[in-house]
Design an enzyme around this catalytic site. Structure first.
Site, mmCIF file in Angstrom:
data_model
loop_
_atom_site.group_PDB
_atom_site.id
_atom_site.type_symbol
_atom_site.label_atom_id
_atom_site.label_comp_id
_atom_site.label_asym_id
_atom_site.label_seq_id
_atom_site.Cartn_x
_atom_site.Cartn_y
_atom_site.Cartn_z
ATOM 1 N N ALA A 69 40.849 44.840 36.952
ATOM 2 C CA ALA A 69 41.362 46.094 37.511
ATOM 3 C C ALA A 69 41.019 46.113 39.004
ATOM 4 C CB ALA A 69 40.732 47.275 36.794
ATOM 5 N N GLU A 115 41.426 41.028 29.492
ATOM 6 C CA GLU A 115 41.915 41.999 28.494
ATOM 7 C C GLU A 115 43.439 41.987 28.409
ATOM 8 O OE1 GLU A 115 39.657 45.160 30.371
ATOM 9 O OE2 GLU A 115 38.470 45.397 28.542
ATOM 10 N N GLU A 135 32.452 43.274 34.046
ATOM 11 C CA GLU A 135 32.318 44.695 34.377
ATOM 12 C C GLU A 135 30.867 45.137 34.522
ATOM 13 O OE1 GLU A 135 34.420 43.449 32.136
ATOM 14 O OE2 GLU A 135 36.328 44.527 32.188
HETATM 15 N N1 CO8 Z 1 39.839 44.357 42.693
HETATM 16 C C1 CO8 Z 1 40.150 44.479 43.988
HETATM 17 N N2 CO8 Z 1 40.091 43.449 44.845
HETATM 18 C C2 CO8 Z 1 39.704 42.264 44.391
HETATM 19 C C3 CO8 Z 1 39.375 42.058 43.037
HETATM 20 C C4 CO8 Z 1 39.458 43.181 42.168
HETATM 21 N N3 CO8 Z 1 39.191 43.082 40.846
HETATM 22 N N4 CO8 Z 1 39.029 40.772 42.862
HETATM 23 C C5 CO8 Z 1 39.148 40.181 44.059
HETATM 24 N N5 CO8 Z 1 39.561 41.070 44.986
HETATM 25 C C6 CO8 Z 1 39.802 40.841 46.424
HETATM 26 C C7 CO8 Z 1 38.520 40.680 47.183
HETATM 27 O O1 CO8 Z 1 37.991 41.963 47.506
HETATM 28 C C8 CO8 Z 1 38.979 39.930 48.377
HETATM 29 O O2 CO8 Z 1 39.618 40.838 49.273
HETATM 30 P P1 CO8 Z 1 39.273 40.774 50.883
HETATM 31 O O3 CO8 Z 1 39.849 39.461 51.307
HETATM 32 O O4 CO8 Z 1 39.981 41.962 51.400
HETATM 33 O O5 CO8 Z 1 37.807 40.824 50.981
HETATM 34 C C9 CO8 Z 1 40.061 39.011 47.832
HETATM 35 O O6 CO8 Z 1 40.454 39.610 46.589
HETATM 36 C C10 CO8 Z 1 39.577 37.630 47.559
HETATM 37 O O7 CO8 Z 1 38.447 37.711 46.719
HETATM 38 P P2 CO8 Z 1 37.094 36.874 46.985
HETATM 39 O O8 CO8 Z 1 36.888 36.694 48.439
HETATM 40 O O9 CO8 Z 1 36.009 37.525 46.219
HETATM 41 O O10 CO8 Z 1 37.515 35.475 46.304
HETATM 42 P P3 CO8 Z 1 36.546 34.354 45.671
HETATM 43 O O11 CO8 Z 1 37.422 33.185 45.418
HETATM 44 O O12 CO8 Z 1 35.336 34.193 46.530
HETATM 45 O O13 CO8 Z 1 36.013 34.971 44.282
HETATM 46 C C11 CO8 Z 1 36.293 36.094 42.149
HETATM 47 C C12 CO8 Z 1 36.920 35.160 43.209
HETATM 48 C C13 CO8 Z 1 35.085 35.420 41.492
HETATM 49 C C14 CO8 Z 1 37.382 36.365 41.126
HETATM 50 C C15 CO8 Z 1 35.821 37.400 42.805
HETATM 51 O O14 CO8 Z 1 36.887 37.907 43.593
HETATM 52 C C16 CO8 Z 1 35.413 38.483 41.851
HETATM 53 O O15 CO8 Z 1 34.350 38.443 41.287
HETATM 54 N N6 CO8 Z 1 36.276 39.505 41.678
HETATM 55 C C17 CO8 Z 1 35.996 40.666 40.852
HETATM 56 C C18 CO8 Z 1 36.078 40.309 39.369
HETATM 57 C C19 CO8 Z 1 35.718 41.510 38.566
HETATM 58 O O16 CO8 Z 1 34.639 42.075 38.659
HETATM 59 N N7 CO8 Z 1 36.639 41.964 37.711
HETATM 60 C C20 CO8 Z 1 36.457 43.075 36.844
HETATM 61 C C21 CO8 Z 1 37.018 44.297 37.495
HETATM 62 S S1 CO8 Z 1 36.647 45.737 36.577
HETATM 63 C C22 CO8 Z 1 37.831 45.743 35.378
HETATM 64 O O17 CO8 Z 1 38.687 44.900 35.286
HETATM 65 C C23 CO8 Z 1 37.761 46.884 34.421
HETATM 66 C C24 CO8 Z 1 39.026 46.928 33.569
HETATM 67 C C25 CO8 Z 1 39.088 48.240 32.896
HETATM 68 C C26 CO8 Z 1 40.440 48.428 32.258
HETATM 69 C C27 CO8 Z 1 40.487 49.743 31.644
HETATM 70 C C28 CO8 Z 1 41.861 50.025 31.089
HETATM 71 C C29 CO8 Z 1 41.962 51.312 30.297
#
Ligand code: CO8
Length: 261
Positions: A69, A115, A135
């Site tokens: 998300a 998911e 999460e």
């Molecule tokens: N949301 C928003 N932006 C994101 C997300 C995200 N989930 N993931 C990555 N980005 C953005 C980063 O902020 C970054 O943006 P910027 O260049 O502006 O700083 C850009 O994407 C690139 O990301 P990274 O620099 O972090 O890239 P890396 O290659 O270093 O790392 C990762 C990749 C490991 C995937 C890392 O980006 C990461 O950990 N991302 C977050 C993963 C995460 O925590 N996901 C869970 C989110 S919470 C969720 O999904 C809850 C779902 C609930 C659903 C409910 C439904 C009813």
């Protein structure tokens, strides 16, 4: 599909009867913002009504399926807003989609991305794919099936490890655990998904939907109720033209021509 901002929609396969949805927010690793999920739902509504679409594939890019998300969108929400607005409740649309849908996962499928893949019927993965429910690291828990569908799929103990630690699971481990059906070299993944989709799409669309419905019912029903439900649907296949055609074609040693929609 010019109105779509976050998706690319194409038709694949020799008969163009495979609907391909590609998540496309590359700058944020396909973070699943509200608009993107609304677009996914509207494309699914269209595909469900379109008799020329027999199977659907959901995919991302080579690097990422979806990183979850959109954290920036969620960051400043409070309890009242998410509760009263039924935050992200429209995500479950995909799990109610009637036609077969395959997730083709290259790269990260994290949080809501994992998911989303689990709401599909079959998961094919590239060998560099990684699955996880991180999460907990953000101070929240999965909200779209990560504690439920994952547990029913890979069991309590593997799910506990992933969800409580936020660690990721490789495509190979996900295959061993039964989450991923098959693993392919990343560059072959989409073609393999299309080949599977074409096989499914060549069969009776109506009977394929009945099979999907019966398998999904097994997750909700007791064994006896499930066997009963299956038997009713099995009997109902005898009300279709396609069941007659399928058996006639076998006996006459010719390929079947399915016509029920
Ligand atoms: N949301 C928003 N932006 C994101 C997300 C995200 N989930 N993931 C990555 N980005 C953005 C980063 O902020 C970054 O943006 P910027 O260049 O502006 O700083 C850009 O994407 C690139 O990301 P990274 O620099 O972090 O890239 P890396 O290659 O270093 O790392 C990762 C990749 C490991 C995937 C890392 O980006 C990461 O950990 N991302 C977050 C993963 C995460 O925590 N996901 C869970 C989110 S919470 C969720 O999904 C809850 C779902 C609930 C659903 C409910 C439904 C009813």
């Amino acid at each position: 599909s010019n109105d779509l901002k976050h998706l690319i929609v194409e038709f694949k396969g020799d008969k163009s009867n495979i609907g391909l949805i590609r998540l496309n927010r590359p700058k944020v690793l396909n973070a699943l913002c509200d608009d993107l999920m609304n677009e996914v739902n509207s494309v699914l509504d269209r595909f469900e009504k379109d008799p020329s679409v027999n199977c659907v594939i959901l995919t991302g890019s080579d690097k990422v399926f979806a990183a979850g998300a959109d954290i920036k969108e969620m960051k400043n929400l409070d309890f009242k807003q998410v509760y009263k607005g039924s935050f992200l409740s429209h995500w479950s649309r995909i799990a109610k989609f009637k036609k077969p849908i395959i997730a083709a996962v290259n790269g990260f499928a994290l949080g809501g991305g994992c998911e989303l893949a689990m709401m599909c019927d079959i998961i094919y993965a590239g060998s560099k794919a990684q699955f996880g429910q991180p999460e907990i690291i953000l101070g929240t828990i999965p909200g779209a099936g990560g504690t439920q569908r994952l547990t029913k799929t890979i069991g309590k103990y593997k799910t506990m490890e992933l969800v409580l630690s936020g660690r990721r699971m490789s495509a190979q481990d996900a295959e061993k655990a039964g989450l991923v059906c098959k693993v392919f070299p990343p560059e072959e993944l989409l073609n393999e998904a299309i080949k599977l989709a074409e096989t499914i799409a060549s069969l009776s669309p109506m009977v394929v939907q009945m099979a999907k419905e019966s398998i999904n019912a097994s997750l909700e029903l007791s064994l006896n109720e499930g066997l009963h439900f299956e038997k009713l649907l099995f009997h109902q296949t005898f009300a279709t033209e396609d069941r007659k055609e399928g058996m006639a074609a076998f006996v006459e040693k010719r390929p079947p021509k399915f016509t029920d929609q």
